[in-house]
Design an enzyme around this catalytic site. Sequence first.
Site, mmCIF file in Angstrom:
data_model
loop_
_atom_site.group_PDB
_atom_site.id
_atom_site.type_symbol
_atom_site.label_atom_id
_atom_site.label_comp_id
_atom_site.label_asym_id
_atom_site.label_seq_id
_atom_site.Cartn_x
_atom_site.Cartn_y
_atom_site.Cartn_z
ATOM 1 N N THR A 2 0.896 -1.545 0.179
ATOM 2 C CA THR A 2 0.128 -0.258 -0.386
ATOM 3 C C THR A 2 0.800 1.167 0.126
ATOM 4 O O THR A 2 1.884 1.233 0.339
ATOM 5 C CB THR A 2 -0.885 0.214 1.571
ATOM 6 N N GLY A 5 3.829 3.414 -4.398
ATOM 7 C CA GLY A 5 3.863 4.448 -5.453
ATOM 8 C C GLY A 5 3.258 3.722 -6.855
ATOM 9 O O GLY A 5 3.498 3.996 -7.928
ATOM 10 N N ASP A 26 -7.520 -1.718 -7.726
ATOM 11 C CA ASP A 26 -8.192 0.067 -6.985
ATOM 12 C C ASP A 26 -10.330 0.186 -7.330
ATOM 13 O O ASP A 26 -11.193 -0.018 -6.992
ATOM 14 C CB ASP A 26 -8.501 1.118 -7.025
ATOM 15 N N ARG A 127 0.944 6.064 4.584
ATOM 16 C CA ARG A 127 -0.353 5.397 4.906
ATOM 17 C C ARG A 127 -1.511 6.689 5.042
ATOM 18 O O ARG A 127 -2.236 6.909 5.162
ATOM 19 C CB ARG A 127 -0.848 4.187 5.488
ATOM 20 N N GLN A 133 -11.701 5.995 2.027
ATOM 21 C CA GLN A 133 -13.394 5.866 2.281
ATOM 22 C C GLN A 133 -14.154 4.816 2.227
ATOM 23 O O GLN A 133 -13.882 4.096 1.242
ATOM 24 C CB GLN A 133 -14.036 6.723 0.963
#
Length: 192
Positions: A2, A5, A26, A127, A133
């Site tokens: 995570t 890049g 994603d 992070r 969301q």
Amino acid sequence: VTNGGKTTLSEKLKKMLPNCDVISQDDFFKPESEVETDEHGFKLYDVLDALYMDEMVKSIRNWMKSPASSRVATEGPQNTCDNLKNTDDIYILIVEGFLLYNYEPLNELWNRRYFLTLPYEECKRRRSTRVYQPADTLGYFDGHVWPMYLKYKNELEENASNIVYLDGTKSQEELLSCVYGDIIQELKKLRE
């Protein structure tokens, strides 16, 4: 990893390569209501079951059937060089995500594999600067995100081959140069 890049690198490559498109893992997350919660109350987003992986495979295969009619921009790469001449008939699909190599139906599709790594502290720092969301809950990184990264990375190292590991602490320019150069060499092989 995570915040390693992946998306930034993919988007920069897309601008530099001919007939290039990107599919991002994603874009295949299930809605929050369909994502399981563990005994600690953490939503389990960093597992394959949190994603519509069959839909992702379908999207990739659809692109492969007809890359010329995909969403690929027609203007060509921004940084045209001699290495990219006569590539009108070559189409490049970059698939970026965090659990790509752990999903068996995808493993037969890769020409090249890259895996960005980050040390724990840098990953946690990055992070913490992002807004998600739903938002990360207190302890989510240590209780779910990082353990799942280590689990899937270990599985990957045991089961997958031909992976180029990239140090995500290097500059964006260094990473871009490395992967771009590798892809250029791959395109040359296709031309031979």
